[in-house]
Design a protein around this motif. Structure first.
Motif, PDB file in Angstrom:
ATOM      1  N   PHE A 128       0.866  -1.187   0.000  1.00  0.00           N
ATOM      2  CA  PHE A 128       0.000   0.000   0.000  1.00  0.00           C
ATOM      3  C   PHE A 128       0.898   1.231   0.000  1.00  0.00           C
ATOM      4  CE2 PHE A 128      -2.240   3.203   2.635  1.00  0.00           C
ATOM      5  CZ  PHE A 128      -3.537   3.188   2.112  1.00  0.00           C
ATOM      6  N   LEU A 130       1.192   4.949   0.094  1.00  0.00           N
ATOM      7  CA  LEU A 130       0.596   6.274   0.336  1.00  0.00           C
ATOM      8  C   LEU A 130       1.680   7.282   0.729  1.00  0.00           C
ATOM      9  CD1 LEU A 130      -1.950   8.044   0.646  1.00  0.00           C
ATOM     10  CD2 LEU A 130      -2.093   7.292   3.024  1.00  0.00           C
ATOM     11  N   THR A 131       2.494   6.927   1.740  1.00  0.00           N
ATOM     12  CA  THR A 131       3.495   7.859   2.276  1.00  0.00           C
ATOM     13  C   THR A 131       4.570   8.182   1.239  1.00  0.00           C
ATOM     14  OG1 THR A 131       3.151   6.887   4.462  1.00  0.00           O
ATOM     15  CG2 THR A 131       5.178   8.156   4.159  1.00  0.00           C
ATOM     16  N   GLY A 136       4.239  12.646   4.981  1.00  0.00           N
ATOM     17  CA  GLY A 136       3.884  11.509   5.822  1.00  0.00           C
ATOM     18  C   GLY A 136       2.539  11.737   6.499  1.00  0.00           C
ATOM     19  N   SER A 137       2.535  12.597   7.515  1.00  0.00           N
ATOM     20  CA  SER A 137       1.287  12.867   8.241  1.00  0.00           C
ATOM     21  C   SER A 137       0.277  13.618   7.371  1.00  0.00           C
ATOM     22  CB  SER A 137       1.573  13.687   9.502  1.00  0.00           C
ATOM     23  OG  SER A 137       2.380  12.939  10.383  1.00  0.00           O
ATOM     24  N   TRP A 161       8.770   4.037   2.981  1.00  0.00           N
ATOM     25  CA  TRP A 161       8.303   3.344   4.185  1.00  0.00           C
ATOM     26  C   TRP A 161       7.169   2.384   3.851  1.00  0.00           C
ATOM     27  CZ3 TRP A 161      11.647   3.316   7.692  1.00  0.00           C
ATOM     28  CH2 TRP A 161      12.377   4.458   8.037  1.00  0.00           C
ATOM     29  N   THR A 163       5.557  -1.045   3.631  1.00  0.00           N
ATOM     30  CA  THR A 163       5.664  -2.433   4.107  1.00  0.00           C
ATOM     31  C   THR A 163       5.471  -3.390   2.939  1.00  0.00           C
ATOM     32  OG1 THR A 163       4.799  -1.750   6.246  1.00  0.00           O
ATOM     33  CG2 THR A 163       4.701  -4.120   5.755  1.00  0.00           C
ATOM     34  N   THR A 373       7.548   1.902  15.865  1.00  0.00           N
ATOM     35  CA  THR A 373       6.928   2.008  14.534  1.00  0.00           C
ATOM     36  C   THR A 373       5.418   2.102  14.652  1.00  0.00           C
ATOM     37  OG1 THR A 373       8.655   0.864  13.287  1.00  0.00           O
ATOM     38  CG2 THR A 373       6.433   0.695  12.423  1.00  0.00           C
ATOM     39  N   THR A 380       0.326   9.084  13.306  1.00  0.00           N
ATOM     40  CA  THR A 380       1.146   9.117  14.518  1.00  0.00           C
ATOM     41  C   THR A 380       0.233   9.359  15.736  1.00  0.00           C
ATOM     42  OG1 THR A 380       1.519  11.506  14.539  1.00  0.00           O
ATOM     43  CG2 THR A 380       3.043  10.193  13.191  1.00  0.00           C
ATOM     44  N   ASP A 382       0.445  11.728  17.756  1.00  0.00           N
ATOM     45  CA  ASP A 382       0.072  13.154  17.741  1.00  0.00           C
ATOM     46  C   ASP A 382      -1.124  13.396  16.826  1.00  0.00           C
ATOM     47  OD1 ASP A 382       2.266  13.847  19.316  1.00  0.00           O
ATOM     48  OD2 ASP A 382       3.554  14.320  17.592  1.00  0.00           O
ATOM     49  N   LEU A 386      -4.913  14.893  17.628  1.00  0.00           N
ATOM     50  CA  LEU A 386      -5.544  16.055  16.996  1.00  0.00           C
ATOM     51  C   LEU A 386      -6.865  15.691  16.326  1.00  0.00           C
ATOM     52  CD1 LEU A 386      -2.303  17.721  15.564  1.00  0.00           C
ATOM     53  CD2 LEU A 386      -3.508  18.240  17.693  1.00  0.00           C
ATOM     54  N   TYR A 398      -4.639  20.669  13.239  1.00  0.00           N
ATOM     55  CA  TYR A 398      -3.450  20.120  12.589  1.00  0.00           C
ATOM     56  C   TYR A 398      -3.089  20.744  11.260  1.00  0.00           C
ATOM     57  CZ  TYR A 398      -7.201  16.940  11.012  1.00  0.00           C
ATOM     58  OH  TYR A 398      -8.370  16.424  10.559  1.00  0.00           O
TER      59      TYR A 398
HETATM   60  P1  FAD Z   1       6.062  13.268   9.831  1.00  0.00           P
HETATM   61  O1  FAD Z   1       4.694  13.401   9.274  1.00  0.00           O
HETATM   62  O2  FAD Z   1       7.147  14.074   9.211  1.00  0.00           O
HETATM   63  O3  FAD Z   1       5.993  13.585  11.389  1.00  0.00           O
HETATM   64  C1  FAD Z   1       7.142  13.888  12.186  1.00  0.00           C
HETATM   65  C2  FAD Z   1       6.659  14.299  13.584  1.00  0.00           C
HETATM   66  O4  FAD Z   1       5.864  15.482  13.475  1.00  0.00           O
HETATM   67  C3  FAD Z   1       5.760  13.230  14.221  1.00  0.00           C
HETATM   68  O5  FAD Z   1       6.030  13.131  15.592  1.00  0.00           O
HETATM   69  C4  FAD Z   1       4.357  13.775  14.015  1.00  0.00           C
HETATM   70  O6  FAD Z   1       3.434  13.335  14.994  1.00  0.00           O
HETATM   71  C5  FAD Z   1       4.611  15.259  14.089  1.00  0.00           C
HETATM   72  N1  FAD Z   1       3.586  16.028  13.353  1.00  0.00           N
HETATM   73  C6  FAD Z   1       3.311  16.015  12.021  1.00  0.00           C
HETATM   74  N2  FAD Z   1       2.290  16.829  11.738  1.00  0.00           N
HETATM   75  C7  FAD Z   1       1.893  17.371  12.913  1.00  0.00           C
HETATM   76  C8  FAD Z   1       0.870  18.281  13.297  1.00  0.00           C
HETATM   77  N3  FAD Z   1      -0.008  18.780  12.401  1.00  0.00           N
HETATM   78  N4  FAD Z   1       0.768  18.632  14.592  1.00  0.00           N
HETATM   79  C9  FAD Z   1       1.597  18.111  15.525  1.00  0.00           C
HETATM   80  N5  FAD Z   1       2.585  17.245  15.235  1.00  0.00           N
HETATM   81  C10 FAD Z   1       2.726  16.883  13.949  1.00  0.00           C
HETATM   82  N6  FAD Z   1       3.233   4.191   4.831  1.00  0.00           N
HETATM   83  C11 FAD Z   1       2.516   3.672   3.780  1.00  0.00           C
HETATM   84  O7  FAD Z   1       1.954   4.405   2.968  1.00  0.00           O
HETATM   85  N7  FAD Z   1       2.444   2.314   3.601  1.00  0.00           N
HETATM   86  C12 FAD Z   1       3.057   1.430   4.433  1.00  0.00           C
HETATM   87  O8  FAD Z   1       2.968   0.215   4.242  1.00  0.00           O
HETATM   88  C13 FAD Z   1       3.818   1.946   5.539  1.00  0.00           C
HETATM   89  N8  FAD Z   1       4.535   1.107   6.353  1.00  0.00           N
HETATM   90  C14 FAD Z   1       5.409   1.638   7.287  1.00  0.00           C
HETATM   91  C15 FAD Z   1       6.286   0.789   7.970  1.00  0.00           C
HETATM   92  C16 FAD Z   1       7.222   1.328   8.863  1.00  0.00           C
HETATM   93  C17 FAD Z   1       8.205   0.417   9.516  1.00  0.00           C
HETATM   94  C18 FAD Z   1       7.225   2.723   9.119  1.00  0.00           C
HETATM   95  C19 FAD Z   1       8.192   3.320  10.098  1.00  0.00           C
HETATM   96  C20 FAD Z   1       6.349   3.556   8.461  1.00  0.00           C
HETATM   97  C21 FAD Z   1       5.446   3.040   7.517  1.00  0.00           C
HETATM   98  N9  FAD Z   1       4.620   3.882   6.751  1.00  0.00           N
HETATM   99  C22 FAD Z   1       3.882   3.367   5.697  1.00  0.00           C
HETATM  100  C23 FAD Z   1       4.748   5.345   6.883  1.00  0.00           C
HETATM  101  C24 FAD Z   1       4.043   5.930   8.093  1.00  0.00           C
HETATM  102  O9  FAD Z   1       2.662   5.885   7.913  1.00  0.00           O
HETATM  103  C25 FAD Z   1       4.593   7.366   8.299  1.00  0.00           C
HETATM  104  O10 FAD Z   1       5.903   7.228   8.820  1.00  0.00           O
HETATM  105  C26 FAD Z   1       3.717   8.180   9.239  1.00  0.00           C
HETATM  106  O11 FAD Z   1       2.515   8.541   8.604  1.00  0.00           O
HETATM  107  C27 FAD Z   1       4.410   9.463   9.714  1.00  0.00           C
HETATM  108  O12 FAD Z   1       4.930  10.177   8.645  1.00  0.00           O
HETATM  109  P2  FAD Z   1       6.449  10.698   8.687  1.00  0.00           P
HETATM  110  O13 FAD Z   1       7.312   9.548   9.064  1.00  0.00           O
HETATM  111  O14 FAD Z   1       6.716  11.378   7.398  1.00  0.00           O
HETATM  112  O15 FAD Z   1       6.502  11.719   9.880  1.00  0.00           O
END
Ligand code: FAD
Length: 399
Positions: A128, A130-131, A136-137, A161, A163, A373, A380, A382, A386, A398
């Motif tokens: 899947f 998406l990220t 990410g978020s 990222w 899976t 993870t 997340t 966080d 929100l 957010y």
């Molecule tokens: P960021 O979005 O950059 O966040 C960094 C920090 O900022 C976090 O603490 C977050 O809470 C905080 N933050 C962000 N926005 C806000 C806000 N508005 N207010 C307050 N705090 C905020 N994704 C897929 O699509 N498919 C997968 O199969 C998949 N598998 C994964 C497997 C692993 C092992 C990992 C580690 C991740 C996987 N992911 C996958 C991705 C995962 O969903 C993202 O890592 C997650 O959505 C967070 O995005 P980011 O890592 O870019 O962090």
């Protein structure tokens, strides 16, 4: 196994059977060498078809080979798999909730017939996407595009990222559809804009697709994670999921997967508790088992209480889902609470095991590392805070 308020007394025959099948599978096929897989950064891929044979991929769907089991049975399955390792539950979550569910809900008849039986049996693996590296978020800001081209689309962009990406046969890639005049729209992401996000079923052997493995993880090591590169990848028109457009597509899949995580995290915490209790009864210091010390008993009492509260929330979620009353915000609360609980309690269990607790001979530190993870993916902690804040006040914090 910890079931302090006898929740399992109310289970039906099918639910018990699924729980027991998964529990036995984890005991016989996973526990013996999961520590080694974690250390080596490998996933036991030989188990993928076996998990299919046992009905572990989306058994809560109806038709196309899926038995349509109850939401409680599905939750119990996730709980037992994650008691083995979060990597195992992730395998089942991605395959079932993030790939099979959207094909089932939004796919054409031909897509359902082509993919659902194969994915269900574990004869094909899905992922899947998406990220993205910069999103990410906030996935609605995605940069991956799908440009109409003759009788199909050309995809460009990158996902990270993801899976199972390096072992997947098919990737469900979410991309923003470009207008025929070549523009990318305003990123509104609600499906009403001219450039909606669409889901594309991309065979990973298509020209222009790369799936590199991410190797340097310190968490979720017994799970294969990778990137997806899309460089002028042509996909035919029939690769698009026809019945969904906008962020509702990926977000509705995530609600399904997060439901499984809310249950799964309880399994990881329960395994930590059982390991710590057993260890405390056997480990002797100062002339007797450490379980006789009040400090250790307080830890076990608190752990059992927190696990029980999380279990109650998971069971309630199943009831709401079964009657069609489950809201994404309910799932946010349970994912947020239960994963935080497992993250905290795995640390306490690790502590109770003393020096032995930092090895892969025992599960708590592996679960503890995995929880980093689980705390971050699928929204997340966080972001779920929100989501709840928005639901409780009507004010979005957010953006
Ligand atoms: P960021 O979005 O950059 O966040 C960094 C920090 O900022 C976090 O603490 C977050 O809470 C905080 N933050 C962000 N926005 C806000 C806000 N508005 N207010 C307050 N705090 C905020 N994704 C897929 O699509 N498919 C997968 O199969 C998949 N598998 C994964 C497997 C692993 C092992 C990992 C580690 C991740 C996987 N992911 C996958 C991705 C995962 O969903 C993202 O890592 C997650 O959505 C967070 O995005 P980011 O890592 O870019 O962090």
């Amino acid at each position: 196994m910890l079931d302090f308020v006898h929740l399992e007394a109310d289970l039906g025959e099918e639910e018990r059977l699924i729980r027991d099948t998964a529990r036995e599978f984890v005991a016989d096929r996973v526990k013996p060498d999961i520590g080694e897989h974690f250390e080596n950064g490998t996933f036991p891929t030989d188990l993928i078809p076996l998990m299919g044979e046992l009905g572990f991929y989306a058994p809560n769907l109806e038709g196309y080979g899926s038995p349509n089991v109850s939401e409680t049975a599905y939750g119990l399955l996730m709980q037992e798999l994650e008691a083995g390792d979060s990597g195992l539950r992730s395998m089942a979550s991605v395959q079932g909730a993030l790939v099979m569910y959207p094909i089932h809900a939004y796919g054409s008849e031909a897509q359902k017939e082509k993919w659902l039986p194969k994915l269900g049996e574990g004869k094909a693996v899905g992922c899947f996407g998406l990220t993205e590296p910069e999103h990410g978020s906030d996935p609605a800001s995605m940069e991956t595009t799908a440009a109409p081209d003759g009788d199909g689309y050309v995809l460009n962009g990158s996902k990270t990222w993801i899976t199972n990406a390096p072992i997947a046969d098919v990737a469900l890639v979410w991309a923003r559809e470009r207008s025929s005049d070549g523009t990318d729209g305003d990123g509104g992401g609600d499906g009403s804009d001219e450039n909606p996000v669409r889901g594309f079923l991309v065979d990973t052997d298509r020209d222009g697709v790369t799936t590199n493995k991410i190797d340097d993880k310190l968490s979720m090591r017994a799970s294969i994670t990778g990137e997806i590169g899309l460089n002028d990848v042509f996909v035919p028109e029939d690769a698009v999921l026809p019945d969904v457009s906008g962020m509702k597509g990926p977000l509705s899949c995530l609600t399904q997967a997060r439901y499984g995580i809310a249950w799964g995290a309880v399994g990881a915490a329960r395994d930590c508790f059982e390991t710590a209790r057993e260890y405390a009864l056997e480990r002797e210091q100062f002339g007797g088992p450490i379980a006789r010390f009040q400090l250790q008993q307080e830890k076990l009492a608190e752990m059992a209480t927190q696990i029980t509260l999380a279990q109650l929330l998971a069971y309630r979620l199943a009831d709401l889902k079964e009657r069609g009353d489950l809201r994404p915000q309910h799932v946010s609360m349970a994912k947020r609470n239960n994963v935080r609980m497992a993250r905290e309690q795995s640390k306490v269990a690790r502590e109770m095991l003393g020096g032995n607790g930092i090895t892969t001979d025992y599960s708590p530190m592996r679960h503890m590392a995995n929880m980093e993870t689980v705390y971050t993916y699928e929204g997340t902690h966080d972001i779920h805070t929100l989501v709840l804040g928005d639901d409780l006040t009507g004010i979005q914090a957010y953006k």
